[in-house]
Design an enzyme around this catalytic site. Structure first.
Site, PDB file in Angstrom:
ATOM      1  N   GLY A 246      44.028  60.723  66.938  1.00 38.91           N
ATOM      2  CA  GLY A 246      44.881  61.109  68.056  1.00 38.91           C
ATOM      3  C   GLY A 246      45.140  59.925  68.956  1.00 38.91           C
ATOM      4  O   GLY A 246      44.371  58.951  68.951  1.00 38.91           O
TER       5      GLY A 246
ATOM      6  N   GLU B  81      42.340  63.889  73.701  1.00 37.79           N
ATOM      7  CA  GLU B  81      43.613  63.295  74.153  1.00 37.79           C
ATOM      8  C   GLU B  81      44.080  63.902  75.482  1.00 37.79           C
ATOM      9  O   GLU B  81      44.634  63.192  76.314  1.00 37.79           O
ATOM     10  CB  GLU B  81      44.697  63.432  73.075  1.00 37.79           C
ATOM     11  CG  GLU B  81      44.384  62.785  71.735  1.00 37.79           C
ATOM     12  CD  GLU B  81      43.811  61.383  71.807  1.00 37.79           C
ATOM     13  OE1 GLU B  81      44.154  60.625  72.740  1.00 37.79           O
ATOM     14  OE2 GLU B  81      42.992  61.050  70.937  1.00 37.79           O
TER      15      GLU B  81
ATOM     16  N   CYS C  97      37.065  56.322  70.062  1.00 39.69           N
ATOM     17  CA  CYS C  97      38.318  56.272  70.802  1.00 39.69           C
ATOM     18  C   CYS C  97      38.976  54.925  70.509  1.00 39.69           C
ATOM     19  O   CYS C  97      38.300  53.898  70.529  1.00 39.69           O
ATOM     20  CB  CYS C  97      38.039  56.418  72.299  1.00 39.69           C
ATOM     21  SG  CYS C  97      39.507  56.280  73.325  1.00 39.69           S
ATOM     22  N   LEU C  98      40.282  54.936  70.263  1.00 38.68           N
ATOM     23  CA  LEU C  98      40.985  53.683  69.933  1.00 38.68           C
ATOM     24  C   LEU C  98      40.923  52.675  71.080  1.00 38.68           C
ATOM     25  O   LEU C  98      41.050  51.475  70.859  1.00 38.68           O
ATOM     26  CB  LEU C  98      42.438  53.967  69.551  1.00 38.68           C
ATOM     27  CG  LEU C  98      42.645  54.733  68.235  1.00 38.68           C
ATOM     28  CD1 LEU C  98      44.129  55.031  68.025  1.00 38.68           C
ATOM     29  CD2 LEU C  98      42.090  53.971  67.044  1.00 38.68           C
TER      30      LEU C  98
END
Ligand code: CO
Length: 170
Positions: free
Chosen positions: A45, A133, A90-91
């Site tokens: 996401g 998100e 988490c990116l």
């Protein structure tokens, strides 16, 4: 167009994102870019603030079949089931993972990019990704939901992340 990911330490990640009032060409283009950026990073996401755009839009690719991403606009949780603990990443936090408690099943309301209003029942990885998100849209990061012990454990990694990412040329 693939947009660069904003990492922990970037103030945009702490801002409350703006409600989307109208689905314009610009919003549709942002949705395309968000999905493209999500695929490029192979994430589950991605929220618009993570590419520096502070609006309430998320892209999710956490279904059984990957590569089938969908975009949600102004998502709101309307029902939530009991919480379960799962490992998350988490990116915006490369190399950092943690066990986070979140509802196992949710009902949400949102708009599709077509403007259609939808109500979705989600569980498993999709539920997890959507909740993570939506947090981004409120400036909430997954480290905020870690136990205090785990926060201490990852503190050196966080410091390093800020240092390394700041020294990179923009
Ligand atoms: Co994230």
């Amino acid at each position: 167009m693939i947009l660069p990911i904003r990492y922990y330490g970037d103030p945009v990640l702490r801002k409350k994102a703006e409600q989307i009032q109208e689905i314009t060409d610009e919003i549709r283009k942002t949705a395309e870019d968000l999905v493209e950026s999500l695929y490029a990073e192979k994430g589950l996401g991605l929220a618009a603030p993570q590419v520096g755009i502070s609006i309430r839009m998320i892209a999710i690719d956490a279904g059984e079949k990957r590569g089938d991403a969908f975009v949600l606009i102004n998502p709101v949780v309307t029902k939530a089931d009991k919480e379960v603990i799962m490992e998350e990443g988490c990116l915006s936090f490369p190399g950092i993972f943690g066990k986070i408690s979140r509802p196992s099943r949710i009902e949400i309301k949102a708009l599709r990019i077509t403007g259609e209003e939808v109500q979705l029942n989600l569980d498993g990885l999709e539920c997890r990704a959507v909740l993570h998100e939506i947090d981004h849209l409120d400036g909430v990061l997954f480290i905020d939901r870690m136990s205090s012990v785990h926060k201490i454990v990852i503190a050196p990694k966080l410091k390093k992340l800020i240092k390394v990412r700041r020294s990179e040329p923009v």
